[in-house]
Design a protein around this motif. Structure first.
Motif, PDB file in Angstrom:
ATOM      1  N   ALA A 238       0.825  -1.211   0.000  1.00  0.00           N
ATOM      2  CA  ALA A 238       0.000   0.000   0.000  1.00  0.00           C
ATOM      3  C   ALA A 238       0.857   1.259   0.000  1.00  0.00           C
ATOM      4  O   ALA A 238       0.503   2.264  -0.644  1.00  0.00           O
ATOM      5  N   GLU A 239       1.986   1.231   0.706  1.00  0.00           N
ATOM      6  CA  GLU A 239       2.859   2.408   0.744  1.00  0.00           C
ATOM      7  C   GLU A 239       3.483   2.669  -0.620  1.00  0.00           C
ATOM      8  O   GLU A 239       3.593   3.828  -1.058  1.00  0.00           O
ATOM      9  N   ILE A 240       3.898   1.618  -1.311  1.00  0.00           N
ATOM     10  CA  ILE A 240       4.451   1.796  -2.657  1.00  0.00           C
ATOM     11  C   ILE A 240       3.385   2.341  -3.596  1.00  0.00           C
ATOM     12  O   ILE A 240       3.636   3.269  -4.376  1.00  0.00           O
ATOM     13  N   GLU A 241       2.208   1.789  -3.515  1.00  0.00           N
ATOM     14  CA  GLU A 241       1.101   2.274  -4.331  1.00  0.00           C
ATOM     15  C   GLU A 241       0.824   3.748  -4.051  1.00  0.00           C
ATOM     16  O   GLU A 241       0.579   4.539  -4.969  1.00  0.00           O
ATOM     17  N   GLY A 242       0.899   4.130  -2.782  1.00  0.00           N
ATOM     18  CA  GLY A 242       0.665   5.519  -2.407  1.00  0.00           C
ATOM     19  C   GLY A 242       1.707   6.463  -2.969  1.00  0.00           C
ATOM     20  O   GLY A 242       1.392   7.584  -3.381  1.00  0.00           O
ATOM     21  N   ALA A 259      -5.332  -1.104  -5.855  1.00  0.00           N
ATOM     22  CA  ALA A 259      -5.601  -2.526  -5.667  1.00  0.00           C
ATOM     23  C   ALA A 259      -6.955  -2.766  -5.016  1.00  0.00           C
ATOM     24  O   ALA A 259      -7.627  -3.760  -5.298  1.00  0.00           O
ATOM     25  N   ASP A 260      -7.399  -1.832  -4.131  1.00  0.00           N
ATOM     26  CA  ASP A 260      -8.686  -2.036  -3.479  1.00  0.00           C
ATOM     27  C   ASP A 260      -9.852  -1.779  -4.431  1.00  0.00           C
ATOM     28  O   ASP A 260     -10.984  -2.175  -4.175  1.00  0.00           O
ATOM     29  N   LYS A 261      -9.557  -1.118  -5.567  1.00  0.00           N
ATOM     30  CA  LYS A 261     -10.588  -0.877  -6.572  1.00  0.00           C
ATOM     31  C   LYS A 261     -10.636  -1.991  -7.605  1.00  0.00           C
ATOM     32  O   LYS A 261     -11.688  -2.300  -8.169  1.00  0.00           O
ATOM     33  N   ALA A 262      -9.474  -2.578  -7.876  1.00  0.00           N
ATOM     34  CA  ALA A 262      -9.404  -3.622  -8.907  1.00  0.00           C
ATOM     35  C   ALA A 262      -8.374  -4.666  -8.500  1.00  0.00           C
ATOM     36  O   ALA A 262      -7.245  -4.647  -8.991  1.00  0.00           O
ATOM     37  N   PRO A 263      -8.727  -5.571  -7.562  1.00  0.00           N
ATOM     38  CA  PRO A 263      -7.776  -6.616  -7.153  1.00  0.00           C
ATOM     39  C   PRO A 263      -7.300  -7.419  -8.356  1.00  0.00           C
ATOM     40  O   PRO A 263      -8.089  -7.784  -9.223  1.00  0.00           O
ATOM     41  N   LEU A 264      -6.009  -7.699  -8.398  1.00  0.00           N
ATOM     42  CA  LEU A 264      -5.421  -8.325  -9.573  1.00  0.00           C
ATOM     43  C   LEU A 264      -5.293  -9.834  -9.432  1.00  0.00           C
ATOM     44  O   LEU A 264      -4.860 -10.334  -8.400  1.00  0.00           O
ATOM     45  N   GLU A 279      -1.315   2.844 -17.490  1.00  0.00           N
ATOM     46  CA  GLU A 279      -1.841   2.429 -16.197  1.00  0.00           C
ATOM     47  C   GLU A 279      -0.746   1.737 -15.390  1.00  0.00           C
ATOM     48  O   GLU A 279       0.014   0.926 -15.932  1.00  0.00           O
ATOM     49  N   LEU A 280      -0.710   2.035 -14.092  1.00  0.00           N
ATOM     50  CA  LEU A 280       0.273   1.445 -13.193  1.00  0.00           C
ATOM     51  C   LEU A 280      -0.450   0.668 -12.090  1.00  0.00           C
ATOM     52  O   LEU A 280      -1.449   1.139 -11.539  1.00  0.00           O
ATOM     53  N   PHE A 281       0.081  -0.502 -11.785  1.00  0.00           N
ATOM     54  CA  PHE A 281      -0.505  -1.377 -10.779  1.00  0.00           C
ATOM     55  C   PHE A 281       0.574  -1.828  -9.798  1.00  0.00           C
ATOM     56  O   PHE A 281       1.740  -2.000 -10.173  1.00  0.00           O
ATOM     57  N   VAL A 282       0.172  -2.036  -8.551  1.00  0.00           N
ATOM     58  CA  VAL A 282       1.036  -2.650  -7.557  1.00  0.00           C
ATOM     59  C   VAL A 282       0.263  -3.804  -6.938  1.00  0.00           C
ATOM     60  O   VAL A 282      -0.812  -3.606  -6.368  1.00  0.00           O
ATOM     61  N   THR A 283       0.791  -4.993  -7.085  1.00  0.00           N
ATOM     62  CA  THR A 283       0.148  -6.151  -6.491  1.00  0.00           C
ATOM     63  C   THR A 283       1.169  -6.894  -5.642  1.00  0.00           C
ATOM     64  O   THR A 283       2.372  -6.790  -5.881  1.00  0.00           O
ATOM     65  N   GLY A 284       0.696  -7.614  -4.628  1.00  0.00           N
ATOM     66  CA  GLY A 284       1.647  -8.320  -3.781  1.00  0.00           C
ATOM     67  C   GLY A 284       0.980  -9.093  -2.664  1.00  0.00           C
ATOM     68  O   GLY A 284      -0.245  -9.068  -2.506  1.00  0.00           O
ATOM     69  N   LYS A 285       1.790  -9.770  -1.907  1.00  0.00           N
ATOM     70  CA  LYS A 285       1.355 -10.556  -0.760  1.00  0.00           C
ATOM     71  C   LYS A 285       2.134 -10.094   0.469  1.00  0.00           C
ATOM     72  O   LYS A 285       3.329 -10.414   0.616  1.00  0.00           O
ATOM     73  N   PRO A 286       1.492  -9.341   1.374  1.00  0.00           N
ATOM     74  CA  PRO A 286       2.206  -8.852   2.551  1.00  0.00           C
ATOM     75  C   PRO A 286       2.841  -9.971   3.369  1.00  0.00           C
ATOM     76  O   PRO A 286       3.955  -9.817   3.887  1.00  0.00           O
ATOM     77  N   GLU A 287       2.147 -11.119   3.472  1.00  0.00           N
ATOM     78  CA  GLU A 287       2.688 -12.213   4.278  1.00  0.00           C
ATOM     79  C   GLU A 287       3.945 -12.825   3.677  1.00  0.00           C
ATOM     80  O   GLU A 287       4.736 -13.465   4.376  1.00  0.00           O
TER      81      GLU A 287
END
Length: 319
Positions: A238-242, A259-264, A279-287
């Protein structure tokens, strides 16, 4: 005292543009886009004279701006031809890779920095960005500027493009059905886009760039995988996306898809075809502490002709 080109341009109803190399894919696309603008008058050379030095130079003399859609060596020769005109030399947008990291040339990615559009407006020579670097720079420069990504970070950039960006031979092979459905290339790690990727991201370590081409005409995805704990401050997804969202806030052609608008789960490379959007996207798994940055664009839109027209309009004071 003879009128200068600037005097003539101010009196003209429409700015004159000459596309040197308009018969190629990018040249044709730029010409089509400019044909819909009343403020621009596109001049063409007689096909029989397209290699005639004198005829080309006369069109350059009469033009307010010249677009170079040529191989690199031919683009350098064209610039030398324009330089011979002195005060009558036109402004130039070079769509080749010949001048992208050259001194005296402004890089034509208007959203790259807050003052980049103004630099383009005031420039006499603009190097149009490569399609792959447009995506890579858009993703990485904000992180480098923010200090999240160290300048010596070992970056890997993966990308896939439609075949229209590969030149006439590749286009003919795909349209004839003789090309492979997917082709990984640039495996010598000497791809010609690497210098501009490194220069304009602000990285001091040479990135690894692995491009590929698929069996679709146009569209592009550029992706950068990251281990978050190797970045400064171990930022969250979320910080990178911000950071990206803040960097491009207010940009008309570049947007961050939250990501909260369009989960990938997957992305269609062709979704922006026919547009100039990026368009730019950031997707990931915090865990897992992992993320993937992704840029999507039309390789002939924001990745080529769309960017060129954007730069032309800025340079001619039309936007």
């Amino acid at each position: 005292m003879a009128a200068t080109k600037n005097d003539r341009s101010q009196k003209a109803k429409a700015a004159t543009v000459f596309i040197d190399g308009e018969a190629g894919t990018t040249g044709l696309e730029i010409r089509e886009r400019l044909s819909h603008l009343d403020a621009i008058d596109v001049k063409s050379i007689d096909p029989a004279l397209r290699k005639d030095r004198g005829a080309r130079q006369e069109l350059m003399r009469a033009a307010d701006l010249v677009v170079l859609c040529l191989p690199d060596d031919a683009a350098r020769e064209a610039v030398a031809l324009a330089d011979e005109l002195g005060a009558d030399a036109p402004k130039i947008v070079d769509a080749s890779t010949a001048h992208r990291v050259s001194s005296g040339w402004v890089y034509g990615f208007a959203e790259m920095a807050a003052d980049q559009a103004d630099k383009i407006r005031n420039a006499a020579r603009v190097a149009n960005p490569g399609c792959y670097p447009t995506g890579g720079i858009a993703l990485l420069r904000p992180l480098v500027d923010a200090g999240i990504m160290p300048k010596d970070y070992p970056v890997t950039i993966n990308a896939v493009s439609g075949y229209s960006g590969g030149g006439r031979t590749m286009i003919e092979a795909y349209e004839a059905g003789t090309a492979p459905p997917f082709d990984l290339y640039g495996l010598s790690l000497e791809h010609k886009h690497i210098p501009e990727l490194q220069t304009y991201t602000g990285l001091t370590r040479r990135p690894i760039f692995v491009p590929s081409v698929g069996n679709f005409r146009k569209g592009m995805l550029v992706s950068v995988p990251l281990h978050l704990d190797t970045l400064n401050g171990a930022p969250s997804v979320a910080e990178i996306e911000g950071v990206l969202a803040k960097y491009y806030d207010g940009a008309d052609l570049v947007r961050v898809v939250r990501a909260d608008k369009a989960p990938l789960s997957r992305l269609d490379a062709e979704a922006l075809n026919g547009t100039d959007q990026l368009e730019l996207f950031v997707t990931g798994k915090p865990e897992h502490g992992q993320a993937v940055l992704i840029a999507r664009l039309d390789n002939l839109g924001k990745g080529a002709a769309g960017a060129a027209v954007q730069n032309i309009k800025l340079m001619l004071g039309l936007t």
